[in-house]
Design a protein around this motif. Structure first.
Motif, PDB file in Angstrom:
ATOM      1  N   GLU A 125       0.850  -1.192   0.000  1.00 19.94           N
ATOM      2  CA  GLU A 125       0.000   0.000   0.000  1.00 19.94           C
ATOM      3  C   GLU A 125       0.879   1.232   0.000  1.00 19.94           C
ATOM      4  OE1 GLU A 125      -3.781  -0.229   1.783  1.00 19.94           O
ATOM      5  OE2 GLU A 125      -3.019  -1.516   3.379  1.00 19.94           O
ATOM      6  N   GLY A 130      -0.807   4.834  10.126  1.00 19.65           N
ATOM      7  CA  GLY A 130      -1.892   3.858  10.278  1.00 19.65           C
ATOM      8  C   GLY A 130      -2.073   2.945   9.082  1.00 19.65           C
ATOM      9  N   GLN A 137      -1.835  -8.045  13.051  1.00 23.01           N
ATOM     10  CA  GLN A 137      -3.221  -8.178  13.515  1.00 23.01           C
ATOM     11  C   GLN A 137      -3.311  -9.223  14.613  1.00 23.01           C
ATOM     12  OE1 GLN A 137      -6.189  -9.031  10.477  1.00 23.01           O
ATOM     13  NE2 GLN A 137      -5.327  -7.538   9.048  1.00 23.01           N
ATOM     14  N   TYR A 270     -13.548  -7.645   0.853  1.00 28.13           N
ATOM     15  CA  TYR A 270     -13.318  -9.024   0.402  1.00 28.13           C
ATOM     16  C   TYR A 270     -14.595  -9.604  -0.173  1.00 28.13           C
ATOM     17  CZ  TYR A 270      -9.406  -8.174   3.437  1.00 28.13           C
ATOM     18  OH  TYR A 270      -8.320  -7.596   4.022  1.00 28.13           O
ATOM     19  N   TYR A 272     -15.472 -12.693   0.139  1.00 29.79           N
ATOM     20  CA  TYR A 272     -15.956 -13.891   0.837  1.00 29.79           C
ATOM     21  C   TYR A 272     -17.082 -13.626   1.821  1.00 29.79           C
ATOM     22  CZ  TYR A 272     -12.137 -12.575   4.232  1.00 29.79           C
ATOM     23  OH  TYR A 272     -11.293 -11.934   5.100  1.00 29.79           O
ATOM     24  N   TYR A 273     -17.399 -12.365   2.091  1.00 24.54           N
ATOM     25  CA  TYR A 273     -18.384 -12.118   3.140  1.00 24.54           C
ATOM     26  C   TYR A 273     -19.806 -12.480   2.732  1.00 24.54           C
ATOM     27  CZ  TYR A 273     -14.845  -9.728   5.914  1.00 24.54           C
ATOM     28  OH  TYR A 273     -13.733  -9.442   6.655  1.00 24.54           O
ATOM     29  N   ALA A 291     -10.491   2.547  10.810  1.00 27.34           N
ATOM     30  CA  ALA A 291     -10.929   1.196  11.187  1.00 27.34           C
ATOM     31  C   ALA A 291      -9.867   0.564  12.073  1.00 27.34           C
ATOM     32  CB  ALA A 291     -11.159   0.349   9.946  1.00 27.34           C
ATOM     33  N   GLY A 293     -10.533  -2.337  13.469  1.00 24.85           N
ATOM     34  CA  GLY A 293     -10.784  -3.774  13.350  1.00 24.85           C
ATOM     35  C   GLY A 293     -12.014  -4.001  12.503  1.00 24.85           C
ATOM     36  N   GLY A 294     -12.109  -5.200  11.953  1.00 25.16           N
ATOM     37  CA  GLY A 294     -13.297  -5.486  11.152  1.00 25.16           C
ATOM     38  C   GLY A 294     -13.388  -6.961  10.850  1.00 25.16           C
ATOM     39  N   GLY A 296     -16.470 -10.375   9.704  1.00 27.78           N
ATOM     40  CA  GLY A 296     -17.798 -10.762   9.259  1.00 27.78           C
ATOM     41  C   GLY A 296     -17.888 -12.251   8.985  1.00 27.78           C
ATOM     42  N   TYR A 298     -18.397 -15.626   6.634  1.00 24.93           N
ATOM     43  CA  TYR A 298     -17.949 -16.104   5.314  1.00 24.93           C
ATOM     44  C   TYR A 298     -18.410 -17.557   5.197  1.00 24.93           C
ATOM     45  CZ  TYR A 298     -14.212 -17.174   8.642  1.00 24.93           C
ATOM     46  OH  TYR A 298     -13.521 -17.577   9.759  1.00 24.93           O
ATOM     47  N   GLY A 316     -10.381  -9.268  12.286  1.00 33.75           N
ATOM     48  CA  GLY A 316      -8.976  -8.929  12.483  1.00 33.75           C
ATOM     49  C   GLY A 316      -8.886  -7.525  13.070  1.00 33.75           C
ATOM     50  N   ILE A 317      -7.939  -7.344  13.974  1.00 31.38           N
ATOM     51  CA  ILE A 317      -7.752  -6.050  14.641  1.00 31.38           C
ATOM     52  C   ILE A 317      -6.324  -5.590  14.381  1.00 31.38           C
ATOM     53  CG2 ILE A 317      -7.494  -4.972  16.922  1.00 31.38           C
ATOM     54  CD1 ILE A 317      -9.776  -6.723  17.916  1.00 31.38           C
ATOM     55  N   ARG A 321      -2.835   0.275  14.664  1.00 35.35           N
ATOM     56  CA  ARG A 321      -3.928   1.271  14.738  1.00 35.35           C
ATOM     57  C   ARG A 321      -4.520   1.363  16.131  1.00 35.35           C
ATOM     58  NH1 ARG A 321      -7.339   1.116   9.171  1.00 35.35           N
ATOM     59  NH2 ARG A 321      -5.504   1.084   7.823  1.00 35.35           N
TER      60      ARG A 321
HETATM   61  P1  HAM Z   1      -9.153  -5.962   7.181  1.00 34.79           P
HETATM   62  O1  HAM Z   1     -10.262  -4.998   7.428  1.00 34.79           O
HETATM   63  O2  HAM Z   1      -8.505  -5.925   5.860  1.00 34.79           O
HETATM   64  O3  HAM Z   1      -9.755  -7.391   7.471  1.00 34.79           O
HETATM   65  O4  HAM Z   1      -8.025  -5.771   8.258  1.00 34.79           O
HETATM   66  C1  HAM Z   1      -8.312  -5.838   9.643  1.00 34.79           C
HETATM   67  C2  HAM Z   1      -7.709  -4.655  10.367  1.00 34.79           C
HETATM   68  O5  HAM Z   1      -6.294  -4.636  10.137  1.00 34.79           O
HETATM   69  C3  HAM Z   1      -8.184  -3.291   9.884  1.00 34.79           C
HETATM   70  O6  HAM Z   1      -9.398  -2.929  10.526  1.00 34.79           O
HETATM   71  C4  HAM Z   1      -7.036  -2.396  10.360  1.00 34.79           C
HETATM   72  O7  HAM Z   1      -7.170  -2.136  11.737  1.00 34.79           O
HETATM   73  C5  HAM Z   1      -5.825  -3.289  10.160  1.00 34.79           C
HETATM   74  N1  HAM Z   1      -5.136  -2.999   8.897  1.00 34.79           N
HETATM   75  C6  HAM Z   1      -5.481  -3.414   7.655  1.00 34.79           C
HETATM   76  N2  HAM Z   1      -4.594  -2.981   6.732  1.00 34.79           N
HETATM   77  C7  HAM Z   1      -3.654  -2.282   7.403  1.00 34.79           C
HETATM   78  C8  HAM Z   1      -2.451  -1.589   7.009  1.00 34.79           C
HETATM   79  N3  HAM Z   1      -2.033  -1.547   5.761  1.00 34.79           N
HETATM   80  N4  HAM Z   1      -1.729  -0.973   7.987  1.00 34.79           N
HETATM   81  C9  HAM Z   1      -2.124  -1.020   9.282  1.00 34.79           C
HETATM   82  N5  HAM Z   1      -3.231  -1.669   9.700  1.00 34.79           N
HETATM   83  C10 HAM Z   1      -3.999  -2.290   8.788  1.00 34.79           C
HETATM   84  C11 HAM Z   1      -9.088  -8.543   7.328  1.00 34.79           C
HETATM   85  O8  HAM Z   1      -7.899  -8.631   7.175  1.00 34.79           O
HETATM   86  C12 HAM Z   1      -9.964  -9.758   7.500  1.00 34.79           C
HETATM   87  N6  HAM Z   1      -9.115 -10.955   7.392  1.00 34.79           N
HETATM   88  C13 HAM Z   1     -10.702  -9.709   8.804  1.00 34.79           C
HETATM   89  C14 HAM Z   1     -11.552 -10.906   9.021  1.00 34.79           C
HETATM   90  C15 HAM Z   1     -11.273 -11.960   9.811  1.00 34.79           C
HETATM   91  N7  HAM Z   1     -12.738 -11.132   8.482  1.00 34.79           N
HETATM   92  C16 HAM Z   1     -13.192 -12.298   8.871  1.00 34.79           C
HETATM   93  N8  HAM Z   1     -12.312 -12.829   9.678  1.00 34.79           N
END
Ligand code: HAM
Length: 436
Positions: A125, A130, A137, A270, A272-273, A291, A293-294, A296, A298, A316-317, A321
């Motif tokens: 990115e 942040g 995470q 994504y 997959y939700y 954000a 965390g987020g 949902g 799947y 994921g949190i 952040r």
């Molecule tokens: P995500 O929203 O892409 O979800 O990422 C989860 C959290 O990771 C975001 O809310 C943010 O706090 C942090 N985050 C994401 N990208 C970055 C970045 N480039 N730099 C710093 N922090 C970041 C997922 O990854 C899904 N796998 C969540 C999930 C789990 N859904 C279902 N199960």
């Protein structure tokens, strides 16, 4: 990334001036103590909710992540992927759900499978506060149940984590992505509505709609705002089953006192939700990275990855952040554990006594510091004060003759003599009294 010319900040590295790669960062003490506090708080909470740790590899076969969605930025633009020496297409983990589902399908553990993780994630990115190319995470996933109570438990696990850190400016946004019965008809309707307005909004808008009409809803572009605002909402077009599930989740969140706001335009990045989706946002952070965390549901991902039909939900949190949010709210300021005792050597430097005492106290469970090399007693006391230790333990000649030591309270400067044999117990009792 393939095909991208390196920008100025990504020119070849001058090896005489090594720096961590752009978009990555080192975590040093005392900041690392905040990481320990945060991860152990999450680990304790996850354990109370019945989750066990899962550890998956940092890299997977690229295809594992393609399931996340070919139209998503994470897969299309941001993946750190490469061909390894064996000619396999490999990607560093950009997100945590696909690897966990891959592991579930591979090992078929009994369900419900409730697991949590702490792991680095990699996304190419544009770095800013942040938003990093490597971020960390903590997260949790449950496979094997579509009971709305699971949605509520998973959300409660994350919600209480923020509250436990003292964060008050984090709020919960909730949406439902519907199921296969409701979504395709809605997406067709949305596409038609958005394309009707593409004339006013130009080529980029049209291209985005063609690619993924749902994702346009999530756009923060001011000039698209009005059209998006008036777009039909998925939650008005849910199947009966989806609606009933979503309403139960909302009611039970109310029952357990978890405040939430409906966010019908919340489209997580994504494919997959299905069903419940949610995001925790902090108004203490910049809107573009608010954000914390987020996650949902799947419910089809396991099947898409070759497993038996198995519903799933998780979140994921972002650790960095959450720490920025803690800074903004003045929480988790200093998580460094206090030094219980600093041993000061007033004996012959070669006596070895300081090593013996420090070792004995450490083995008894105390956090103990000392200086090294031949330092004057004055310099050692200075170091003791700087360390923030609760007590200084002075090994002096006169006391040694009585098999005792002088113990100084470094706050009150009061000094008492304690017998050598009783020292560890005495210090532990003071530590317990102080609740350290
Ligand atoms: P995500 O929203 O892409 O979800 O990422 C989860 C959290 O990771 C975001 O809310 C943010 O706090 C942090 N985050 C994401 N990208 C970055 C970045 N480039 N730099 C710093 N922090 C970041 C997922 O990854 C899904 N796998 C969540 C999930 C789990 N859904 C279902 N199960």
């Amino acid at each position: 990334m393939p095909g991208d010319a390196p920008s100025a900040d990504e020119a070849p590295v001058d090896v005489s001036r090594y720096r961590a790669p752009i978009g990555t960062h080192d975590v040093l003490p005392p900041e690392s103590n905040r990481w320990i506090a945060l991860v152990s708080a999450f680990a304790c909470r996850a354990s109370r909710f019945g989750f066990d740790l899962v550890v998956t590899p940092v890299f997977e076969h690229r295809e594992v992540f393609q399931r996340v969605g070919e139209s998503t930025d994470v897969v299309r633009k941001e993946m750190y992927d490469f061909t390894d020496k064996g000619g396999r297409a490999i990607a560093l983990r950009p997100e945590g759900t696909a690897p966990v589902v891959r592991a579930f399908v591979q090992h078929h553990p009994p369900t419900p499978w409730k697991v949590w993780y702490v792991a680095p994630h990699f996304r190419y990115e544009r770095p800013q506060k942040g938003r990093y190319r490597q971020h960390w995470q903590v997260g949790a996933e449950v496979l094997g149940s579509d009971d709305p109570d699971v949605d509520v438990e998973v959300i409660a696990l994350a919600h209480g984590f923020y509250r436990g850190l003292g964060l008050e400016r984090v709020s919960l946004l909730l949406n439902s992505m519907g199921d296969e019965r409701s979504r395709p008809a809605y997406v067709a309707m949305l596409r038609e509505y958005l394309l009707d307005h593409a004339g006013e909004l130009g080529g980029e808008f049209r291209a985005r709609v063609e690619q993924s009409p749902l994702r346009v809803l999530d756009s923060k572009r001011d000039d698209w705002h009005d059209v998006i605002e008036r777009a039909p909402q998925l939650t008005d077009h849910l199947s009966d089953e989806s609606r009933a599930h979503f309403e139960t989740v909302q009611r039970r969140l109310d029952d357990v006192g978890i405040e939430h706001a409906l966010a019908p335009r919340l489209v997580r990045g994504y494919d997959y939700y299905t069903g419940t989706t949610f995001e925790f946002v902090s108004d203490a952070l910049d809107a573009a990275q608010n954000a914390v965390g987020g996650g949902g549901r799947y419910d089809r991902l396991a099947e898409e990855m070759g497993g038996p039909p198995t519903p799933g939900i998780g979140f994921g949190i972002g650790i960095e952040r959450v720490l920025i949010a803690c800074d903004a709210e003045g929480k988790l300021r200093d998580a460094s554990p206090m030094v219980d005792a600093f041993v000061v050597n007033g004996l012959d430097p070669g006596s070895g006594e300081v090593a013996l005492v420090a070792n004995e106290l450490r083995e008894s469970g105390l956090r103990v510091e000392r200086t090294y090399g031949d330092r004057s007693v004055k310099a050692q006391w200075k170091a003791a004060d700087r360390s923030g230790a609760a007590f200084g333990v002075m090994l002096g000649r006169a006391e040694a003759e009585r098999r005792a030591v002088a113990v100084k309270d470094l706050r009150t400067r009061e000094q008492v003599e304690v017998s050598r044999d009783a020292l560890a117990g005495w210090l532990r009792a003071r530590r317990d009294e102080a609740g350290r």
